[in-house]
Design a protein around this motif. Sequence first.
Motif, PDB file in Angstrom:
ATOM      1  N   LYS A   3       0.839  -1.200   0.000  1.00 60.24           N
ATOM      2  CA  LYS A   3       0.000   0.000   0.000  1.00 60.24           C
ATOM      3  C   LYS A   3       0.877   1.254   0.000  1.00 60.24           C
ATOM      4  O   LYS A   3       0.624   2.216  -0.725  1.00 60.24           O
ATOM      5  CB  LYS A   3      -0.905  -0.009   1.247  1.00 60.24           C
ATOM      6  CG  LYS A   3      -2.145   0.818   1.028  1.00 60.24           C
ATOM      7  CD  LYS A   3      -3.040   1.036   2.220  1.00 60.24           C
ATOM      8  CE  LYS A   3      -3.105  -0.029   3.230  1.00 60.24           C
ATOM      9  NZ  LYS A   3      -3.971   0.285   4.357  1.00 60.24           N
ATOM     10  N   LEU A 108      -7.814   1.816  -8.245  1.00 60.12           N
ATOM     11  CA  LEU A 108      -7.065   1.163  -7.161  1.00 60.12           C
ATOM     12  C   LEU A 108      -5.826   1.947  -6.715  1.00 60.12           C
ATOM     13  O   LEU A 108      -5.627   2.171  -5.515  1.00 60.12           O
ATOM     14  CB  LEU A 108      -6.722  -0.263  -7.590  1.00 60.12           C
ATOM     15  CG  LEU A 108      -6.183  -1.208  -6.539  1.00 60.12           C
ATOM     16  CD1 LEU A 108      -6.703  -2.614  -6.770  1.00 60.12           C
ATOM     17  CD2 LEU A 108      -4.664  -1.223  -6.530  1.00 60.12           C
ATOM     18  N   LYS A 116     -10.359   6.056   3.937  1.00 55.93           N
ATOM     19  CA  LYS A 116     -11.275   5.001   3.509  1.00 55.93           C
ATOM     20  C   LYS A 116     -12.746   5.319   3.787  1.00 55.93           C
ATOM     21  O   LYS A 116     -13.632   4.815   3.114  1.00 55.93           O
ATOM     22  CB  LYS A 116     -10.876   3.636   4.066  1.00 55.93           C
ATOM     23  CG  LYS A 116     -10.929   3.456   5.549  1.00 55.93           C
ATOM     24  CD  LYS A 116     -10.539   2.007   5.845  1.00 55.93           C
ATOM     25  CE  LYS A 116     -10.748   1.591   7.269  1.00 55.93           C
ATOM     26  NZ  LYS A 116      -9.928   2.310   8.261  1.00 55.93           N
ATOM     27  N   HIS A 135      -9.977  -8.815  -6.808  1.00 57.00           N
ATOM     28  CA  HIS A 135     -10.115  -9.314  -5.427  1.00 57.00           C
ATOM     29  C   HIS A 135      -8.737  -9.643  -4.850  1.00 57.00           C
ATOM     30  O   HIS A 135      -8.407  -9.275  -3.732  1.00 57.00           O
ATOM     31  CB  HIS A 135     -10.970 -10.591  -5.406  1.00 57.00           C
ATOM     32  CG  HIS A 135     -12.438 -10.333  -5.260  1.00 57.00           C
ATOM     33  ND1 HIS A 135     -12.980  -9.694  -4.177  1.00 57.00           N
ATOM     34  CD2 HIS A 135     -13.488 -10.643  -6.076  1.00 57.00           C
ATOM     35  CE1 HIS A 135     -14.295  -9.601  -4.324  1.00 57.00           C
ATOM     36  NE2 HIS A 135     -14.632 -10.167  -5.471  1.00 57.00           N
ATOM     37  N   LEU A 138      -6.653  -6.464  -4.150  1.00 59.42           N
ATOM     38  CA  LEU A 138      -7.133  -5.727  -2.970  1.00 59.42           C
ATOM     39  C   LEU A 138      -6.664  -6.422  -1.702  1.00 59.42           C
ATOM     40  O   LEU A 138      -6.297  -5.772  -0.718  1.00 59.42           O
ATOM     41  CB  LEU A 138      -8.664  -5.629  -2.986  1.00 59.42           C
ATOM     42  CG  LEU A 138      -9.249  -4.718  -4.077  1.00 59.42           C
ATOM     43  CD1 LEU A 138     -10.771  -4.847  -4.120  1.00 59.42           C
ATOM     44  CD2 LEU A 138      -8.855  -3.255  -3.832  1.00 59.42           C
ATOM     45  N   LYS A 139      -6.663  -7.755  -1.763  1.00 63.12           N
ATOM     46  CA  LYS A 139      -6.264  -8.525  -0.578  1.00 63.12           C
ATOM     47  C   LYS A 139      -4.767  -8.340  -0.296  1.00 63.12           C
ATOM     48  O   LYS A 139      -4.378  -7.993   0.825  1.00 63.12           O
ATOM     49  CB  LYS A 139      -6.593 -10.004  -0.821  1.00 63.12           C
ATOM     50  CG  LYS A 139      -6.613 -10.822   0.425  1.00 63.12           C
ATOM     51  CD  LYS A 139      -7.249 -12.160   0.170  1.00 63.12           C
ATOM     52  CE  LYS A 139      -6.545 -13.171   1.069  1.00 63.12           C
ATOM     53  NZ  LYS A 139      -6.436 -14.469   0.460  1.00 63.12           N
ATOM     54  N   LEU A 143      -5.908  -3.129   0.514  1.00 59.86           N
ATOM     55  CA  LEU A 143      -6.881  -2.092   0.155  1.00 59.86           C
ATOM     56  C   LEU A 143      -8.323  -2.610   0.235  1.00 59.86           C
ATOM     57  O   LEU A 143      -9.268  -1.880  -0.048  1.00 59.86           O
ATOM     58  CB  LEU A 143      -6.581  -1.547  -1.246  1.00 59.86           C
ATOM     59  CG  LEU A 143      -5.285  -0.726  -1.317  1.00 59.86           C
ATOM     60  CD1 LEU A 143      -4.856  -0.481  -2.763  1.00 59.86           C
ATOM     61  CD2 LEU A 143      -5.462   0.619  -0.602  1.00 59.86           C
ATOM     62  N   ASN A 144      -8.472  -3.873   0.657  1.00 60.81           N
ATOM     63  CA  ASN A 144      -9.837  -4.400   0.839  1.00 60.81           C
ATOM     64  C   ASN A 144     -10.500  -3.813   2.088  1.00 60.81           C
ATOM     65  O   ASN A 144     -11.642  -4.110   2.390  1.00 60.81           O
ATOM     66  CB  ASN A 144      -9.861  -5.925   0.855  1.00 60.81           C
ATOM     67  CG  ASN A 144      -8.872  -6.500   1.839  1.00 60.81           C
ATOM     68  OD1 ASN A 144      -8.191  -5.742   2.552  1.00 60.81           O
ATOM     69  ND2 ASN A 144      -8.773  -7.814   1.911  1.00 60.81           N
ATOM     70  N   TYR A 146     -11.206  -0.775   2.154  1.00 59.37           N
ATOM     71  CA  TYR A 146     -12.084   0.243   1.576  1.00 59.37           C
ATOM     72  C   TYR A 146     -13.439  -0.380   1.243  1.00 59.37           C
ATOM     73  O   TYR A 146     -13.542  -1.595   1.034  1.00 59.37           O
ATOM     74  CB  TYR A 146     -11.467   0.830   0.292  1.00 59.37           C
ATOM     75  CG  TYR A 146     -10.370   1.832   0.578  1.00 59.37           C
ATOM     76  CD1 TYR A 146     -10.583   3.191   0.449  1.00 59.37           C
ATOM     77  CD2 TYR A 146      -9.113   1.398   0.992  1.00 59.37           C
ATOM     78  CE1 TYR A 146      -9.584   4.112   0.730  1.00 59.37           C
ATOM     79  CE2 TYR A 146      -8.107   2.297   1.281  1.00 59.37           C
ATOM     80  CZ  TYR A 146      -8.348   3.659   1.148  1.00 59.37           C
ATOM     81  OH  TYR A 146      -7.368   4.559   1.421  1.00 59.37           O
TER      82      TYR A 146
END
Length: 337
Positions: A3, A108, A116, A135, A138-139, A143-144, A146
């Motif tokens: 991130k 993204l 967030k 998916h 993001l994992k 960032l999942n 958000y």
Amino acid sequence: MYKQELAIIVQSIIESNTISDHVKCAKTLSDFYSRLSSVKHSIQNEVSVKGGIALSSSGAADCVDDYLRTIYFIKGIYNAITKLTADFPERSINILYAGCGPYATLILPLLPMFNKERINAILLDINAESIESVHHLLKVTGLNEYSLQLIETDAITYTKPKDFTIDLAISETMHYALTREPQVAIVKNIVKQLPPHGILIPEEIRIDLAYTFLDHEPSLKNAIDEVKSYNQMQPYPHHVFVDRLFTINKELSSISHYSKFESDFYNLPENFAKIPDVCIFTEIKVFEDIELKTAESYITNPYCVVSLYSINDWSKIQLIYDFSEIPKWSYNVNALK
Ligand SMILES: C[S@@+](CC[C@H](N)C(=O)[O-])C[C@H]1O[C@@H](n2cnc3c(N)ncnc32)[C@H](O)[C@@H]1O
């Protein structure tokens, strides 16, 4: 860790203001995605929909390497979200991203730039592999955290949830001259669901008719080593602008009720040795002053509808753009009297 790395990359994108910086940042982003992707994206999962062809997940991943396209869209979307967060300081911003591809490239990377609590997004793609890939990204990036919903669906027929007022709609599902991919059919569906304050990105796609010599016009063939700004290119000096055929924007006035656009009839040049090609030129206003001009990206390359050598007994031409199936251009001609 990822991130933080992404936050540094996107910060450099937002700050970059020369073509060489843009290219450098886009390459860094592209490398970042390649490192994080767990699978090799398929070239065989193109999907044909009523309105165009959705790229394979490999084709959609490659879009990140259309360097100026990627950088200008990210900059424009950053400015649009920043404007919306200022306009609506009390609530989260609702974003609909139609055609996110396997990297969700246009949203993204921007997530680390916003708190967030301020972002609430729905990401659509018709391609199951692309949704799976987002998916995964993001994992691994964390960032999942958000508020993001990923939905495998056709954006041409998708209806947003009743309690989701779209503040920002994003779709880059286009090929040059709006051929092949379903940008127009998707935008037509989205703008019906956009409130008056909602921002559409790209804000405008301008489609122009010109008589020219296609081989002498600037055209981006290989982004890896030939990206230039429009100002650095040599436009063909005999290029004749004929008319703006239509503009795709929130209003969509010229083609809103149909799946077809038919132009006026235009006089064909009598002496066309220097301008033998009837061409479509595309320009994109991403957001406010951020624009992609001819040949700055693959999606703004010029396109030849017909050569005048094959229709030289005719005096006028009408251009037709039909996006009821796979979008394409055709023409009608009037005979010499
Ligand atoms: C040109 S790629 C762009 C990918 C990514 N948004 C980017 O800018 O790099 C277009 C994406 O839109 C998706 N797409 C095209 N038509 C669609 C449709 N009708 N419904 C949902 N997704 C669609 C394709 O599967 C593909 O992933």
